[in-house]
Design an enzyme around this catalytic site. Structure first.
Site, PDB file in Angstrom:
ATOM      1  N   ARG A   5      -3.998 -10.460  -0.171  1.00 34.59           N
ATOM      2  CA  ARG A   5      -2.875  -9.588   0.147  1.00 34.59           C
ATOM      3  C   ARG A   5      -3.343  -8.168  -0.073  1.00 34.59           C
ATOM      4  O   ARG A   5      -4.406  -7.948  -0.623  1.00 34.59           O
ATOM      5  CB  ARG A   5      -1.652  -9.878  -0.710  1.00 34.59           C
ATOM      6  N   GLY A   7      -3.718  -4.442  -1.705  1.00 35.20           N
ATOM      7  CA  GLY A   7      -3.711  -3.922  -3.067  1.00 35.20           C
ATOM      8  C   GLY A   7      -4.858  -4.421  -3.910  1.00 35.20           C
ATOM      9  O   GLY A   7      -5.705  -5.188  -3.467  1.00 35.20           O
ATOM     10  N   GLU A   8      -4.868  -3.977  -5.139  1.00 37.46           N
ATOM     11  CA  GLU A   8      -5.887  -4.349  -6.111  1.00 37.46           C
ATOM     12  C   GLU A   8      -5.250  -5.290  -7.130  1.00 37.46           C
ATOM     13  O   GLU A   8      -4.546  -6.210  -6.758  1.00 37.46           O
ATOM     14  CB  GLU A   8      -6.421  -3.071  -6.789  1.00 37.46           C
ATOM     15  N   ALA A  73       5.681  -1.516  -6.787  1.00 34.86           N
ATOM     16  CA  ALA A  73       4.400  -1.779  -6.123  1.00 34.86           C
ATOM     17  C   ALA A  73       4.639  -2.767  -4.984  1.00 34.86           C
ATOM     18  O   ALA A  73       5.449  -3.691  -5.112  1.00 34.86           O
ATOM     19  CB  ALA A  73       3.398  -2.339  -7.114  1.00 34.86           C
ATOM     20  N   LEU A  74       3.914  -2.569  -3.888  1.00 32.03           N
ATOM     21  CA  LEU A  74       4.030  -3.438  -2.732  1.00 32.03           C
ATOM     22  C   LEU A  74       2.655  -3.978  -2.371  1.00 32.03           C
ATOM     23  O   LEU A  74       1.665  -3.254  -2.456  1.00 32.03           O
ATOM     24  CB  LEU A  74       4.571  -2.668  -1.522  1.00 32.03           C
ATOM     25  N   GLY A  75       2.613  -5.231  -1.973  1.00 30.95           N
ATOM     26  CA  GLY A  75       1.383  -5.836  -1.484  1.00 30.95           C
ATOM     27  C   GLY A  75       1.753  -7.000  -0.583  1.00 30.95           C
ATOM     28  O   GLY A  75       2.404  -7.943  -1.032  1.00 30.95           O
ATOM     29  N   ALA A  88       7.313  -5.621  -6.298  1.00 37.47           N
ATOM     30  CA  ALA A  88       7.870  -5.751  -7.641  1.00 37.47           C
ATOM     31  C   ALA A  88       8.360  -4.384  -8.079  1.00 37.47           C
ATOM     32  O   ALA A  88       7.700  -3.377  -7.858  1.00 37.47           O
ATOM     33  CB  ALA A  88       6.816  -6.268  -8.620  1.00 37.47           C
ATOM     34  N   CYS A 105      -2.970  -1.375  -8.956  1.00 38.07           N
ATOM     35  CA  CYS A 105      -3.178  -0.851  -7.594  1.00 38.07           C
ATOM     36  C   CYS A 105      -4.362   0.100  -7.499  1.00 38.07           C
ATOM     37  O   CYS A 105      -4.460   0.886  -6.559  1.00 38.07           O
ATOM     38  CB  CYS A 105      -1.908  -0.160  -7.090  1.00 38.07           C
TER      39      CYS A 105
END
Length: 110
Positions: A5, A7-8, A73-75, A88, A105
């Site tokens: 997905r 992001g980190e 945060a989005l992923g 989240a 992130c």
């Protein structure tokens, strides 16, 4: 655990509202950037509706911020225009201690 997905490093735990919408973007708009901005906008509206004022986006990074601190945060992953994963939102400040030891992130110091 390795997940495919955007992001980190990510963390989900107590004090967070985690939402993983599953949508077929063919029924909306086949544009991943549009989808990400739509998720951010939904978060901004929800935060405003519960009395969190001053939440914003920042240029060149995904997420929602309050006073320079990332609160959402989005992923996502999209396969055949069907979305997976999501976002989240930190809803309890006590959850922030759980971020010690990781760089969420990939954003050092934020």
């Amino acid at each position: 655990l390795r997940i495919e997905r955007g992001g980190e490093v990510t963390y989900h735990g107590p004090g967070q509202l985690t939402v993983y919408p599953i949508l077929d973007l063919r029924g909306y708009k086949q544009d991943i950037h549009w989808f990400m901005r739509a998720l951010e906008e939904a978060i901004l509206i929800a935060l405003h509706n519960v009395g969190v004022h001053g939440a914003t986006r920042e240029d060149d990074v995904t997420g929602v911020w309050v006073d320079g601190k990332k609160v959402a945060a989005l992923g996502v992953k999209v396969r055949r225009w069907v979305t997976m994963h999501g976002f989240a939102v930190n809803v309890d400040s006590r959850s922030l201690g759980n971020f010690e030891g990781i760089v969420p992130c990939g954003l050092e110091g934020r």
